[in-house]
Design a protein around this motif. Sequence first.
Motif, PDB file in Angstrom:
ATOM      1  N   ASP A 268       0.842  -1.178   0.117  1.00 48.01           N
ATOM      2  CA  ASP A 268       0.132   0.090  -0.223  1.00 48.01           C
ATOM      3  C   ASP A 268       0.729   1.307   0.022  1.00 48.01           C
ATOM      4  OD1 ASP A 268      -2.322  -1.229  -0.095  1.00 48.01           O
ATOM      5  OD2 ASP A 268      -3.061  -0.956   1.730  1.00 48.01           O
ATOM      6  N   CYS A 269       1.910   1.208   0.365  1.00 52.72           N
ATOM      7  CA  CYS A 269       2.839   2.406   0.239  1.00 52.72           C
ATOM      8  C   CYS A 269       3.167   2.988  -1.221  1.00 52.72           C
ATOM      9  CB  CYS A 269       4.243   2.264   1.070  1.00 52.72           C
ATOM     10  SG  CYS A 269       5.380   3.660   0.938  1.00 52.72           S
ATOM     11  N   ILE A 270       2.731   4.032  -1.563  1.00 50.67           N
ATOM     12  CA  ILE A 270       3.102   4.464  -2.956  1.00 50.67           C
ATOM     13  C   ILE A 270       4.340   5.265  -3.024  1.00 50.67           C
ATOM     14  CG2 ILE A 270       0.524   4.636  -3.386  1.00 50.67           C
ATOM     15  CD1 ILE A 270       1.058   7.877  -3.173  1.00 50.67           C
ATOM     16  N   ASP A 271       5.391   5.332  -1.837  1.00 57.97           N
ATOM     17  CA  ASP A 271       6.432   5.733  -1.757  1.00 57.97           C
ATOM     18  C   ASP A 271       6.609   7.353  -2.153  1.00 57.97           C
ATOM     19  OD1 ASP A 271       9.325   5.704  -1.233  1.00 57.97           O
ATOM     20  OD2 ASP A 271       9.637   4.908  -3.064  1.00 57.97           O
ATOM     21  N   CYS A 272       5.736   8.059  -1.796  1.00 51.73           N
ATOM     22  CA  CYS A 272       5.252   9.560  -1.971  1.00 51.73           C
ATOM     23  C   CYS A 272       6.280  10.467  -1.064  1.00 51.73           C
ATOM     24  CB  CYS A 272       3.882   9.950  -1.740  1.00 51.73           C
ATOM     25  SG  CYS A 272       3.290   9.780  -0.065  1.00 51.73           S
ATOM     26  N   GLN A 273       6.824   9.886  -0.092  1.00 48.86           N
ATOM     27  CA  GLN A 273       7.753  10.564   0.995  1.00 48.86           C
ATOM     28  C   GLN A 273       7.029  11.646   1.795  1.00 48.86           C
ATOM     29  OE1 GLN A 273      11.365  10.117   0.698  1.00 48.86           O
ATOM     30  NE2 GLN A 273      10.980   8.418  -0.180  1.00 48.86           N
ATOM     31  N   LEU A 274       5.612  11.610   1.398  1.00 47.17           N
ATOM     32  CA  LEU A 274       4.908  12.672   2.311  1.00 47.17           C
ATOM     33  C   LEU A 274       5.303  12.466   3.881  1.00 47.17           C
ATOM     34  CD1 LEU A 274       3.123  14.984   1.407  1.00 47.17           C
ATOM     35  CD2 LEU A 274       1.432  13.721   2.150  1.00 47.17           C
ATOM     36  N   CYS A 275       5.372  11.509   4.345  1.00 46.74           N
ATOM     37  CA  CYS A 275       5.623  11.090   5.893  1.00 46.74           C
ATOM     38  C   CYS A 275       7.123  11.703   6.115  1.00 46.74           C
ATOM     39  CB  CYS A 275       5.431   9.422   5.884  1.00 46.74           C
ATOM     40  SG  CYS A 275       6.581   8.526   5.086  1.00 46.74           S
ATOM     41  N   VAL A 276       7.871  11.550   5.206  1.00 43.91           N
ATOM     42  CA  VAL A 276       9.316  12.042   5.536  1.00 43.91           C
ATOM     43  C   VAL A 276       9.190  13.602   5.525  1.00 43.91           C
ATOM     44  CG1 VAL A 276      11.807  12.076   5.184  1.00 43.91           C
ATOM     45  CG2 VAL A 276      10.410   9.970   4.523  1.00 43.91           C
ATOM     46  N   ALA A 302      -0.283  12.527   7.546  1.00 49.22           N
ATOM     47  CA  ALA A 302       0.106  12.716   6.103  1.00 49.22           C
ATOM     48  C   ALA A 302      -0.220  11.335   5.352  1.00 49.22           C
ATOM     49  CB  ALA A 302       1.695  12.956   6.078  1.00 49.22           C
ATOM     50  N   CYS A 303       0.370  10.310   6.058  1.00 50.59           N
ATOM     51  CA  CYS A 303      -0.163   9.007   5.177  1.00 50.59           C
ATOM     52  C   CYS A 303      -1.512   8.811   5.260  1.00 50.59           C
ATOM     53  CB  CYS A 303       0.594   7.827   5.954  1.00 50.59           C
ATOM     54  SG  CYS A 303       0.831   6.330   4.924  1.00 50.59           S
ATOM     55  N   ASP A 304      -2.517   8.902   6.044  1.00 51.91           N
ATOM     56  CA  ASP A 304      -3.849   8.703   6.088  1.00 51.91           C
ATOM     57  C   ASP A 304      -4.544   9.462   5.166  1.00 51.91           C
ATOM     58  OD1 ASP A 304      -3.963   6.669   7.952  1.00 51.91           O
ATOM     59  OD2 ASP A 304      -4.570   8.056   9.460  1.00 51.91           O
TER      60      ASP A 304
HETATM   61  S1  SF4 Z   1       3.033   8.659   3.573  1.00 48.09           S
HETATM   62 FE1  SF4 Z   1       4.915   7.417   3.478  1.00 48.09          FE
HETATM   63  S2  SF4 Z   1       3.991   5.464   4.065  1.00 48.09           S
HETATM   64 FE2  SF4 Z   1       2.628   6.655   3.468  1.00 48.09          FE
HETATM   65  S3  SF4 Z   1       2.385   6.184   1.252  1.00 48.09           S
HETATM   66 FE3  SF4 Z   1       3.674   7.684   1.267  1.00 48.09          FE
HETATM   67  S4  SF4 Z   1       5.768   7.234   1.749  1.00 48.09           S
HETATM   68 FE4  SF4 Z   1       4.144   5.375   1.878  1.00 48.09          FE
END
Ligand code: SF4
Length: 470
Positions: A268-276, A302-304
Motif C-alpha cells: 500500500d505504500c506509494i513511496d510518495c515521501q510525504l511522511c518524511v 500525512a499517510c492517512d
Molecule cells: S506517506 Fe509514507 S508510508 Fe504513506 S504512502 Fe507515502 S511514503 Fe508510503
Amino acid sequence: MSERIPVRTVETFEPSRPKMKVKTSDNLIHTRSFTGLFRNLRITGAGFLFLLFFGTVWLNWGGRQAVLWDLSESKFHIFGATFWPQDFILLSALLIIAAFGLFAITVFAGRVWCGYTCPQSSWTWIFMWCEKITEGERNQRIKLQASPWGLNKLMRRSAKHTLWLAISLLTGLTFVGYFTPIRPLAEELLTLQMGGVSLFWVLFFTGATYINAGWLREAVCMHMCPYARFQSVMFDKDTLTISYDVARGENRGPRKREVKPAEVGLGDCIDCQLCVQVCPTGIDIRDGLQMECIGCAACIDACDSIMDKMGYAPGLISYTSERQLQGGKTHLLRPRLVGYTAVLLVMIAALVVALVERPMVSLDVSKDRGLFRENSQGQIENIYSLKVINKTQQRQDYQLSLVDAGDFELRGKTALSLAPGEIVGVPVSVAMLTERPASSSQSLSFKVMDSDEPGIYSVAQSRFVAPMNR
Ligand code: SF4
Ligand code: SF4
C-alpha cells in the motif's frame, strides 16, 4: 518479564540535512503542511500549554499575583496558598509524581509527552508556523533558501526573525514573571527602565527560546534530551508506538490510483515521501522505530491523507505495538504498567494527604550557644531562639508552650499575634525547677498552637543541658 524493543539510530535522512551540524537558515528542516486528527490534538495540547503558561502569570488572587515564586522572601504563592522552604519536600514529591506519570505514560503510549505537550516541541511548532507565514510553504522555503540574497529574501527572513524574537521575548518575560511580579516587570520593559538582574534573566530566557526553538529544534530532542536516551528501556512489546506496517506497505512504489497493488506486486505504500516531508526530525518512519522519533504523529496524518486519496484503508502508519505488528494482540494490562500506575496513585494520595495535613504554622528552635546559666533564683536555665511562621493568609494568635513540661518551665513571651505570612523570632528561656537533673542532657519539645484552633500546631525538638554536680 516483558521484552524490550531495541531502538535503532538509522542514517536515512534527507540528504540535505547533515546530522548534528551547526544550523543556519539554510539547513533547517523544511516540513510540509498537513492536516489531520493528530495535528488537531497537538494544536489543542500546545494551545492548552500556551494558555497555562502565558495566561496564569497575569491572574491575581487575594490582592497578589496568583502564582509567584518570590525568591527574595523564599515563598511560593499559588492561588492563595503559600509554601515555605520547609514545604519543599512537597515539591520533591510533586517532581517524583511527575516522573512516575511520565514513566507510566511512556510504557503505555511511548513518547506522547514529547509529541503533544513538551515545551520544546510546542515552541518549535510555533516557530515553524512563523516560518510558514513569512517564507511560505515548504517548496517556497526551499526555493528561498537556494536563492541569492535580495530584497525579497531579506524582508522575508527579517519578518521571520522579528516574529521569533517577539515570541522569545514574550516567553522570557513571562518566565521571569513567575519569579518577579509580572505587572511592574512588563511596565519596566515597555518604558525601557528594566535593569540589572531582571533584564539579564529576561534576555537570557529570550535567547534560550530563540536558539532552542528557532535553531536547535529537533537537535535538542535528538542530542540533548535525556528522555530520548532512556525511552528504549521503558518500551516493551505492548507499548503503543508510531509504526509503519511493513507487511502491508511493502513493496513500496508508485502506481496509478485505479491499479490494484497486489496485481503489480506492490503493497500500500506509494513511496510518495510525504511522511518524511512532514516529519519535524526529518526521519523516515518506514525504517522502523528510531530514537529521533518524537511521537508527534504527523506522519500518521500525512499517510492517512494519501491512503484516503488512493482509496485505501487508513492506518498504514499508526499507533500500534510491536506485538500487534507481529500478528498478536496488544496487552494493555501488564505488570510494569500496573506497577507504575499503582505507585503513581499511592504517591498522589500521599501528596494530597500531606497537603491537607500541612501545618499552617511552623516552629523552628535553636539553642543559644552558651550551655546553661544560673538565674537569680538559683535555677538552671537554657536560652533558645524560636522562629514562628504564620503560613495562613490571615492574622493569627498563637500560644507557645512546652510539651510534657515536667520539671521545666518556659519563660518569656508566650502569646503571639502574627500577620499573614509573618515570621517572628522569639527569645525564650527554660528553667529547671528541680535541684538535680535526671541527666546532663534532656530532650525538650516546644509547641506553638493556634489559640483559636488547638488542632493547628507545630512541635520542634531541642535539648536542655544542666550540670550533674553543683
Ligand atoms: S506517506 Fe509514507 S508510508 Fe504513506 S504512502 Fe507515502 S511514503 Fe508510503
Ligand atoms: S516519524 Fe512520525 S511521529 Fe516520529 S517524529 Fe517523524 S513525523 Fe513525528
